[in-house]
Enzyme design. Structure first.
Site, short mmCIF file in Angstrom:
data_model
loop_
_atom_site.label_atom_id
_atom_site.label_comp_id
_atom_site.label_asym_id
_atom_site.label_seq_id
_atom_site.Cartn_x
_atom_site.Cartn_y
_atom_site.Cartn_z
N LYS A 90 0.81 -1.22 0.00
CA LYS A 90 0.00 0.00 0.00
C LYS A 90 0.84 1.27 0.00
O LYS A 90 0.38 2.32 -0.43
CB LYS A 90 -0.96 -0.02 1.18
CG LYS A 90 -2.00 -1.13 1.02
CD LYS A 90 -3.01 -1.15 2.15
CE LYS A 90 -4.16 -2.10 1.86
NZ LYS A 90 -3.78 -3.52 2.00
C1 LIG Z 1 -4.41 -4.59 1.40
C2 LIG Z 1 -3.65 -5.86 1.29
C3 LIG Z 1 -4.01 -6.87 0.38
C4 LIG Z 1 -5.26 -6.78 -0.48
O1 LIG Z 1 -5.13 -5.83 -1.49
P1 LIG Z 1 -6.44 -5.36 -2.33
O2 LIG Z 1 -5.98 -4.25 -3.17
O3 LIG Z 1 -7.45 -4.95 -1.29
O4 LIG Z 1 -6.89 -6.54 -3.09
C5 LIG Z 1 -3.21 -7.99 0.27
N1 LIG Z 1 -2.11 -8.13 1.05
C6 LIG Z 1 -1.73 -7.21 1.95
C7 LIG Z 1 -0.53 -7.45 2.78
C8 LIG Z 1 -2.48 -6.02 2.10
O5 LIG Z 1 -2.09 -5.10 3.00
#
Ligand SMILES: *Cc1c(COP(=O)(O)O)cnc(C)c1O
Length: 438
Positions: A90
């Site tokens: 993210k």
């Molecule tokens: C947010 C997150 C996901 C999921 O990502 P999306 O974009 O919501 O599909 C997967 N793995 C981790 C470690 C995350 O923080």
């Protein structure tokens, strides 16, 4: 910057640029230069030098010179997306979003109060992207005792005037529904310039398209390849879907869920129905209703907003939708599957034993599903979404004798923390926002 459209729908670009005749010439570009090329066609209202500066600044906080390096383990290629300040993928979008918002607000002489809810990773990454920015305040709602202590520390040890952690005596669902009701008070939303940073915001998708191209470059630009993505809100994988539409030669996007498998069921049988949330070893994907799925529907329902609204409305009322009959054509891009906690833990252990390589439980979900359904005739890229040290409980379950650490997390131990605890009560949260808003 508004996040959601005023009718509650999600934004999509008016058109998606075709870069298929250009991307081969981008092979030697740095991550930052590539990000500029990929994002520029979507951004017509920023001077090029400004966009370049924002990109440079955003990725200067990453600790790997490649930003998102690919590690190859025999025939499997892992794209490591966790070298940013909070060790989850993210950061790639939220570092960029923070700097972009900062620039626009400065230019328009305005302020923004961001309100978010988190079950773990989003809060920390959003705070890391926004902290210290003069014209933005961030309020993060999180459930007391439901995030890991590591994730909580990543939020509460940031003692900055513009960061406000609100710890609610409730569940993540309570946090999210409280956030939604604050947003739906339109006069409050307007008066305090409320903004959202979760993946309903198009900027997040935009910044994530880049690394699909970056990974393809590192694989030496194969004429076709498959990508496996662990999925929660369908944001990360939707960015891959846009990359494919732009001309990147992705054959299959392999969608992987944990036991919260509504999306896997949908792609395998057309059945889209909500059930209760299960708590798993990959908590960032403990989601039943994936917000970005709405964007995908738009492309499958003849780009008709009316049809999308109808489907979303039906789903809201009944909790189930069957879409096979209204499909414009069978979409062969997506393959899908789900992995149990047991498979997740076994995959972590296998990669440790076989390659001496540590993967986090979300990455393990993706790899586990991919190994089951990938056809092995084309290169396989698996997206790795977090550093394993963030999820110490699952790592302990898989590898009881390993100590999995990262200095960024160890340094947080014992630091002073700041949070504001309150009951799940809309008026208390609102009056807190009013007292701190800019
Ligand atoms: C947010 C997150 C996901 C999921 O990502 P999306 O974009 O919501 O599909 C997967 N793995 C981790 C470690 C995350 O923080």
């Amino acid at each position: 910057m508004m996040g959601l459209a005023s009718d509650g729908g999600l934004m999509v670009p008016q058109s998606i640029p075709d870069v298929s005749d250009k991307c081969a010439s981008w092979k030697r570009l740095s991550y930052e230069a590539l990000a500029f090329e990929v994002m520029r066609p979507f951004i017509s209202d920023l001077p090029e030098s400004v966009l370049k500066n924002i990109i440079e600044k955003s990725y200067s906080t990453f600790e790997d010179p490649l930003i998102a390096p690919v590690r190859s383990l025999d025939n499997l290629h892992v794209l490591e997306l966790f070298h940013g300040p909070t060790l989850a993928f993210k950061d790639i979008a939220l570092q960029f979003l923070g700097n972009l918002f900062d620039f626009v607000l400065e230019k328009t002489n305005s302020n923004l109060n961001i309100l978010g809810a988190t079950s773990g990773d989003t809060g920390g990454a959003a705070i890391a992207g926004i902290k210290g920015k003069k014209r933005i305040n961030i309020f993060v709602l999180y459930p007391e005792g439901k995030t890991s202590r590591l994730q909580e520390r990543q939020m509460t040890t940031i003692i900055e005037d513009n960061v406000h952690n609100i710890c609610l005596n409730g569940s993540f669902d309570d946090c999210q529904s409280l956030m939604k009701s604050v947003f739906s008070d339109l006069s409050f939303r307007k008066k305090y310039n409320l903004g959202a940073v979760n993946s309903v915001n198009w900027v997040r998708i935009l910044a994530q398209i880049v690394y699909y191209f970056h990974a393809w470059n590192q694989l030496d630009c194969p004429s076709n390849f498959d990508v496996a993505v662990p999925t929660g809100n369908f944001g990360n994988i939707f960015a891959g879907y846009v990359a494919k539409q732009m001309g990147l030669p992705i054959r299959h996007l392999i969608l992987a869920t944990n036991s919260n498998d509504i999306l896997a069921r949908f792609f395998n049988s057309g059945d889209y129905s909500r059930t209760d949330v299960n708590f798993s070893e990959s908590p960032a994907m403990d989601i039943q209703v994936a917000s970005n799925f709405e964007r995908y529907l738009f492309y499958q329902l003849d780009k008709s907003s009316t049809k999308v609204s109808q489907v979303m409305e039906d789903f809201k009322v009944t909790g189930t939708v069957s879409l096979k009959s209204s499909w414009s054509e069978q979409d062969r891009t997506f393959l899908a599957g789900a992995a149990s906690d047991m498979e997740t833990i076994n995959t972590i252990r296998y990669f440790h034993d076989q390659y001496n390589y540590l993967i986090d439980p979300h990455t393990a979900v993706g790899i586990s599903v991919a190994q089951r359904i990938h056809q092995k005739d084309l290169p396989l890229l698996c997206l790795s979404t977090a550093h394993p040290a963030k999820f110490d409980r699952a790592m302990k379950a898989a590898l009881p004798n390993e100590i999995v650490q990262h200095p960024i997390l160890s340094r947080l131990e014992g630091l002073p923390e700041r949070k504001h605890s309150m009951e799940v009560d809309e008026n208390s949260v609102k009056s807190y926002i009013v007292s701190r808003a800019i």
